[in-house]
Design a protein around this motif. Structure first.
Motif, PDB file in Angstrom:
ATOM      1  N   SER A  83       0.812  -1.218   0.000  1.00  0.00           N
ATOM      2  CA  SER A  83       0.000   0.000   0.000  1.00  0.00           C
ATOM      3  C   SER A  83       0.848   1.273   0.000  1.00  0.00           C
ATOM      4  CB  SER A  83      -0.948   0.000   1.193  1.00  0.00           C
ATOM      5  OG  SER A  83      -0.215  -0.008   2.391  1.00  0.00           O
ATOM      6  N   LEU A  84       2.177   1.134   0.143  1.00  0.00           N
ATOM      7  CA  LEU A  84       3.052   2.304   0.039  1.00  0.00           C
ATOM      8  C   LEU A  84       3.069   2.777  -1.407  1.00  0.00           C
ATOM      9  CD1 LEU A  84       6.131   1.188   2.157  1.00  0.00           C
ATOM     10  CD2 LEU A  84       4.367   2.798   2.814  1.00  0.00           C
ATOM     11  N   ARG A  85       3.118   4.086  -1.592  1.00  0.00           N
ATOM     12  CA  ARG A  85       3.189   4.646  -2.945  1.00  0.00           C
ATOM     13  C   ARG A  85       4.371   5.612  -2.998  1.00  0.00           C
ATOM     14  NH1 ARG A  85      -2.089   7.311  -4.821  1.00  0.00           N
ATOM     15  NH2 ARG A  85      -1.418   9.001  -3.464  1.00  0.00           N
ATOM     16  N   SER A  86       5.191   5.436  -4.006  1.00  0.00           N
ATOM     17  CA  SER A  86       6.357   6.291  -4.203  1.00  0.00           C
ATOM     18  C   SER A  86       6.194   7.008  -5.532  1.00  0.00           C
ATOM     19  CB  SER A  86       7.620   5.426  -4.228  1.00  0.00           C
ATOM     20  OG  SER A  86       8.743   6.208  -4.521  1.00  0.00           O
ATOM     21  N   GLU A  87       6.411   8.329  -5.512  1.00  0.00           N
ATOM     22  CA  GLU A  87       6.253   9.095  -6.745  1.00  0.00           C
ATOM     23  C   GLU A  87       7.118  10.346  -6.725  1.00  0.00           C
ATOM     24  OE1 GLU A  87       2.255  10.931  -7.089  1.00  0.00           O
ATOM     25  OE2 GLU A  87       1.972  10.218  -5.041  1.00  0.00           O
ATOM     26  N   THR A  88       7.426  10.839  -7.914  1.00  0.00           N
ATOM     27  CA  THR A  88       8.128  12.107  -8.064  1.00  0.00           C
ATOM     28  C   THR A  88       7.091  13.163  -8.419  1.00  0.00           C
ATOM     29  OG1 THR A  88      10.128  10.999  -8.799  1.00  0.00           O
ATOM     30  CG2 THR A  88       9.929  13.344  -9.311  1.00  0.00           C
ATOM     31  N   VAL A  89       7.092  14.259  -7.667  1.00  0.00           N
ATOM     32  CA  VAL A  89       6.096  15.315  -7.834  1.00  0.00           C
ATOM     33  C   VAL A  89       6.813  16.618  -8.169  1.00  0.00           C
ATOM     34  CG1 VAL A  89       4.304  16.639  -6.649  1.00  0.00           C
ATOM     35  CG2 VAL A  89       4.544  14.206  -6.198  1.00  0.00           C
ATOM     36  N   HIS A  90       6.259  17.346  -9.132  1.00  0.00           N
ATOM     37  CA  HIS A  90       6.781  18.660  -9.510  1.00  0.00           C
ATOM     38  C   HIS A  90       5.774  19.715  -9.055  1.00  0.00           C
ATOM     39  CE1 HIS A  90       9.976  16.997 -12.034  1.00  0.00           C
ATOM     40  NE2 HIS A  90       9.104  16.030 -12.271  1.00  0.00           N
ATOM     41  N   ALA A  91       6.288  20.778  -8.433  1.00  0.00           N
ATOM     42  CA  ALA A  91       5.428  21.856  -7.945  1.00  0.00           C
ATOM     43  C   ALA A  91       6.099  23.189  -8.231  1.00  0.00           C
ATOM     44  CB  ALA A  91       5.184  21.697  -6.447  1.00  0.00           C
TER      45      ALA A  91
END
Length: 188
Positions: A85-93
């Motif tokens: 259930s862990l989620r890993s992601e790269t986010v741009h802001a």
């Protein structure tokens, strides 16, 4: 001397290590360890509720502590989760700073971090890890720490690991039911 307890809670196992600071070695001396397989029981609707079953997980944590063969009065545990259930992601802001270039301050970087978290997280997820990968602005790009540089707009890329709120709460309650407090929680 205070012992350190580390728990690694996954979808199929609970591992426990108890260590004690060792001044002569400049590190830790392992006092005991254990690895228990999680009993897999699906509910009547066919869903697997591990680790949401607080009592079952709490019992397994207690058994893992006992299986180390080390006795003591412990208070804190450092918990690592390795669960599907862990989620890993790269986010741009990105955030605006001003009409004219201003010096980037820690409050600007914090606002950028909050914008990335708001973009990545839903109502039902908590952050386990947020790491700033790079930032960019007017005249600079690929900088890890932009504080002190000038810009009118700040952009950043972040690595975010999140977990469902219900799983995080269940793990904390399970650790507490085993008589420990969660000192830290991360992913493995």
């Amino acid at each position: 001397m205070t012992s350190i307890i580390a728990l690694d809670i996954g979808s199929t196992k609970v591992a426990c290590v108890i260590a004690q600071p060792h001044e002569d070695l400049g590190g830790y001396q392992m006092l005991g360890s254990s690895l228990l397989t999680v009993p897999r029981a699906a509910s009547s609707d066919g869903a697997d509720h591990w680790p949401l079953d607080v009592l079952s997980l709490g019992r397994v944590i207690e058994q893992a502590l006992e299986a180390t063969g080390v006795s003591g009065d412990w208070v804190e545990a450092h918990v690592a989760l390795s669960h599907p259930s862990l989620r890993s992601e790269t986010v741009h802001a990105a955030i605006p700073l001003a009409d004219e270039p201003v010096t980037v301050r820690s409050s600007h970087v914090e606002r950028l971090t909050q914008a990335a978290m708001a973009q990545a997280l839903g109502i039902d997820r908590d952050v386990l890890l947020i790491e700033r990968l790079e930032c960019a602005g007017n005249g600079f790009d690929g900088v890890r720490d932009p504080q002190g540089l000038s810009a009118t707009r700040l952009r950043g890329a972040f690595h975010i690991v999140s977990i469902p709120t219900t799983v995080r709460r269940a793990v904390i309650q399970s650790v507490e039911s085993a008589g420990l407090e969660v000192a830290s929680m991360t992913h493995s």
